[in-house]
Design a protein around this motif. Structure first.
Motif, mmCIF file in Angstrom:
data_model
loop_
_atom_site.group_PDB
_atom_site.id
_atom_site.type_symbol
_atom_site.label_atom_id
_atom_site.label_comp_id
_atom_site.label_asym_id
_atom_site.label_seq_id
_atom_site.Cartn_x
_atom_site.Cartn_y
_atom_site.Cartn_z
ATOM 1 N N ASP A 73 5.490 16.301 -0.523
ATOM 2 C CA ASP A 73 6.364 15.667 0.472
ATOM 3 C C ASP A 73 5.824 14.286 0.841
ATOM 4 O OD1 ASP A 73 8.098 17.988 0.941
ATOM 5 O OD2 ASP A 73 6.247 18.914 1.670
ATOM 6 N N GLY A 74 4.493 14.133 0.711
ATOM 7 C CA GLY A 74 3.874 12.862 1.090
ATOM 8 C C GLY A 74 2.686 12.556 0.198
ATOM 9 N N TRP A 75 2.372 11.259 0.083
ATOM 10 C CA TRP A 75 1.290 10.827 -0.816
ATOM 11 C C TRP A 75 0.611 9.613 -0.211
ATOM 12 C CZ3 TRP A 75 -1.279 12.938 -4.634
ATOM 13 C CH2 TRP A 75 -1.944 12.151 -5.601
ATOM 14 N N LEU A 76 -0.707 9.641 -0.125
ATOM 15 C CA LEU A 76 -1.451 8.481 0.381
ATOM 16 C C LEU A 76 -2.042 7.739 -0.805
ATOM 17 C CD1 LEU A 76 -3.453 9.847 3.473
ATOM 18 C CD2 LEU A 76 -1.279 8.622 3.445
ATOM 19 N N VAL A 77 -1.826 6.424 -0.819
ATOM 20 C CA VAL A 77 -2.464 5.588 -1.837
ATOM 21 C C VAL A 77 -3.414 4.641 -1.105
ATOM 22 C CG1 VAL A 77 -0.462 5.722 -3.362
ATOM 23 C CG2 VAL A 77 -0.693 3.767 -1.786
ATOM 24 N N ASP A 78 -4.379 4.100 -1.841
ATOM 25 C CA ASP A 78 -5.312 3.159 -1.216
ATOM 26 C C ASP A 78 -4.600 1.828 -0.939
ATOM 27 O OD1 ASP A 78 -8.408 2.683 -0.742
ATOM 28 O OD2 ASP A 78 -7.591 0.872 -1.666
ATOM 29 N N THR A 79 -5.132 1.091 0.000
ATOM 30 C CA THR A 79 -4.525 -0.223 0.317
ATOM 31 C C THR A 79 -4.476 -1.119 -0.926
ATOM 32 O OG1 THR A 79 -6.749 -0.785 1.091
ATOM 33 C CG2 THR A 79 -5.118 -0.261 2.769
ATOM 34 N N ALA A 80 -5.391 -0.873 -1.868
ATOM 35 C CA ALA A 80 -5.383 -1.680 -3.121
ATOM 36 C C ALA A 80 -4.127 -1.383 -3.939
ATOM 37 C CB ALA A 80 -6.624 -1.352 -3.942
ATOM 38 N N ASP A 81 -3.511 -0.256 -3.675
ATOM 39 C CA ASP A 81 -2.315 0.141 -4.442
ATOM 40 C C ASP A 81 -1.058 0.097 -3.582
ATOM 41 O OD1 ASP A 81 -3.732 0.863 -6.925
ATOM 42 O OD2 ASP A 81 -4.651 2.410 -5.644
ATOM 43 N N ALA A 82 -1.074 -0.760 -2.557
ATOM 44 C CA ALA A 82 0.082 -0.832 -1.647
ATOM 45 C C ALA A 82 1.375 -1.108 -2.411
ATOM 46 C CB ALA A 82 -0.157 -1.921 -0.611
ATOM 47 N N ASP A 83 1.246 -1.805 -3.576
ATOM 48 C CA ASP A 83 2.480 -2.113 -4.336
ATOM 49 C C ASP A 83 3.063 -0.851 -4.983
ATOM 50 O OD1 ASP A 83 0.843 -3.439 -7.341
ATOM 51 O OD2 ASP A 83 0.485 -1.677 -6.086
ATOM 52 N N VAL A 121 3.698 1.906 -3.269
ATOM 53 C CA VAL A 121 4.396 2.694 -2.241
ATOM 54 C C VAL A 121 5.877 2.834 -2.570
ATOM 55 C CG1 VAL A 121 5.125 2.719 0.188
ATOM 56 C CG2 VAL A 121 2.745 2.179 -0.399
ATOM 57 N N ALA A 122 6.508 1.728 -2.946
ATOM 58 C CA ALA A 122 7.958 1.765 -3.224
ATOM 59 C C ALA A 122 8.263 2.716 -4.381
ATOM 60 C CB ALA A 122 8.441 0.361 -3.546
ATOM 61 N N GLU A 123 7.419 2.660 -5.411
ATOM 62 C CA GLU A 123 7.640 3.505 -6.603
ATOM 63 C C GLU A 123 7.520 4.990 -6.237
ATOM 64 O OE1 GLU A 123 5.025 2.472 -9.824
ATOM 65 O OE2 GLU A 123 5.547 4.280 -10.960
ATOM 66 N N VAL A 124 6.539 5.300 -5.397
ATOM 67 C CA VAL A 124 6.342 6.706 -5.000
ATOM 68 C C VAL A 124 7.517 7.160 -4.133
ATOM 69 C CG1 VAL A 124 4.856 8.315 -3.741
ATOM 70 C CG2 VAL A 124 3.833 6.515 -5.144
ATOM 71 N N ALA A 156 10.446 6.048 -4.261
ATOM 72 C CA ALA A 156 11.635 6.173 -5.133
ATOM 73 C C ALA A 156 11.663 7.549 -5.800
ATOM 74 C CB ALA A 156 11.611 5.073 -6.190
ATOM 75 N N ALA A 157 10.501 8.177 -5.881
ATOM 76 C CA ALA A 157 10.435 9.525 -6.474
ATOM 77 C C ALA A 157 10.696 10.603 -5.427
ATOM 78 C CB ALA A 157 9.054 9.734 -7.104
ATOM 79 N N GLY A 158 11.074 10.153 -4.221
ATOM 80 C CA GLY A 158 11.407 11.127 -3.162
ATOM 81 C C GLY A 158 10.204 11.619 -2.405
ATOM 82 N N ILE A 159 9.092 10.884 -2.516
ATOM 83 C CA ILE A 159 7.845 11.303 -1.845
ATOM 84 C C ILE A 159 7.484 10.227 -0.821
ATOM 85 C CG2 ILE A 159 5.403 11.848 -2.217
ATOM 86 C CD1 ILE A 159 6.221 12.435 -5.202
ATOM 87 N N ALA A 160 7.350 10.609 0.430
ATOM 88 C CA ALA A 160 6.971 9.626 1.460
ATOM 89 C C ALA A 160 5.580 9.101 1.107
ATOM 90 C CB ALA A 160 6.956 10.293 2.821
ATOM 91 N N CYS A 161 5.380 7.814 1.315
ATOM 92 C CA CYS A 161 4.111 7.227 0.854
ATOM 93 C C CYS A 161 3.592 6.193 1.844
ATOM 94 C CB CYS A 161 4.322 6.588 -0.515
ATOM 95 S SG CYS A 161 2.798 5.982 -1.264
ATOM 96 N N ARG A 162 2.269 6.212 2.029
ATOM 97 C CA ARG A 162 1.631 5.210 2.877
ATOM 98 C C ARG A 162 0.365 4.724 2.179
ATOM 99 N NH1 ARG A 162 2.053 8.144 8.812
ATOM 100 N NH2 ARG A 162 4.320 7.959 9.048
ATOM 101 N N ALA A 163 0.006 3.463 2.450
ATOM 102 C CA ALA A 163 -1.213 2.881 1.871
ATOM 103 C C ALA A 163 -2.264 2.789 2.978
ATOM 104 C CB ALA A 163 -0.929 1.496 1.308
#
Ligand code: FO1
Length: 317
Positions: A267-277, A279-282, A284-291
């Motif tokens: 339902d949700g996925w955390l990426v590192d701030t280095a991968d903030a770009d 967030v949109a792709e994740v 788009a896969a229907g998974i809430a995402c934050r950096a």
């Protein structure tokens, strides 16, 4: 709050230390990977269960992330003197006691889950540590060595070869026949939050999900499922996750791992701030995402990651 964490070895254990700090009053159940298990010298060694138990129990070799602190290797040296191998797996004297107790209890008929509970009585990790299954599952890796196709134990690939050759396939041998350990499915059904820590998505979390019934239970759970990317800036933070990700055709990026787990699970996925770009792709896969910062440099940094994961879980609930 009841939190369930599907954990592998070093990354999972370090994350759990931060989670305990961030949610000191939570009931934490860890479903531990047993696909890394190996039988050596007649003993059953459970690296990922032991790493969680030692790390949270205060006995871990902090720098290595596995094995015991203040270790010695007299037994290993004596075995080598007899020409008894393998020598490439560093089993220390203190660690041997864990494997002797475990093997003795299993020989007496206790299931791995009961053995793990007994070992944890000593270590008091502050979480309930359940093996993913009481049945034997051992991950093997298909490789080509000197032009010859071989299937070797995961530990030989990981430790002896240092993942220096491509993994052509990763096979959790025995997974299809394995049954979730007692309490695993119940914990997932009753959880308020389910977390995928930054463990290896193929040989750790992936192996746990390969036990029939567990993936389904996570997907069906009422609890939000939130994961933390083990890949930062296109490379694994530690270990050689990219090698086994390639074996299953997954690019070593934070977004690719999220898509590998899929929106049906996450339902949700955390990426590192280095991968903030990413967030949109994740998203788009229907998974809430934050950096957010995902480097587990110390307990406080890890606790901040755990808090971010719990906050995202509430946001998607
Ligand atoms: N990892 C190594 O890189 N070298 C070792 O000699 C080694 C020995 C070892 C002994 C007991 C144990 O519980 C873990 C050990 N590990 C070693 C780590 C192990 O390969 C990994 O922790 C997991 O299997 C992957 O998460």
């Amino acid at each position: 709050m009841r939190i369930v964490v599907l954990a592998g070895g070093i990354g999972g254990a370090r994350f759990l230390r931060g989670l305990k700090s961030a949610a000191p009053d939570a009931d934490i159940t860890v479903i531990g990977n047993t696909g890394d298990d190996i039988h050596l010298f007649g003993l059953k060694v459970c690296p990922d269960l032991d790493t969680v138990m030692y790390t949270l129990g205060g006995g871990i070799d902090e720098e290595q992330g596995w094995g015991r602190a203040d270790e010695s290797f007299t037994v290993k040296e004596e075995l080598a003197a007899y020409g008894v191998g393998p020598g490439w797996f560093g089993l220390g004297d203190r660690d041997f006691a864990t494997h002797i107790v475990r093997t003795q209890m299993i020989s007496a008929g206790y299931p791995l889950s009961a053995v793990t509970e007994a070992l944890c009585d000593r270590w008091q990790p502050g979480v309930r540590l359940l093996p993913m299954s009481d049945d034997r599952v051992e991950t093997h890796v298909a490789v080509t060595l000197d032009g010859e196709k071989r299937v070797i134990h995961f530990q030989e690939y990981w430790v002896r070869l240092r993942a220096s050759v491509d993994a052509e396939a990763v096979v959790p041998v025995g997974a299809e026949q394995a049954v979730p350990a007692p309490g695993v499915l119940e914990a997932l059904a009753e959880a308020d939050v389910i977390l995928f820590p930054p463990s290896n998505p193929v040989v750790s979390v992936g192996t746990i999900l390969a036990v029939p019934g567990i993936r389904e239970a996570v997907a069906a759970a009422a609890a939000p499922v939130v994961g933390l990317s083990p890949i930062v800036g296109g490379a694994p933070v530690r270990g050689m996750a990219d090698k086994v990700l390639a074996a299953v055709g997954v690019e070593a990026t934070a977004a690719a791992v999220a898509r590998h787990y899929g929106g049906g699970l996450l339902d949700g996925w955390l990426v590192d701030t280095a991968d903030a770009d990413a967030v949109a792709e994740v998203e788009a896969a229907g998974i809430a995402c934050r950096a957010v910062p995902l480097m587990m440099t110390d307990v406080e940094a890890t606790a901040a990651m755990a808090r971010a994961a719990l906050e995202l879980a509430e946001a998607v609930r």
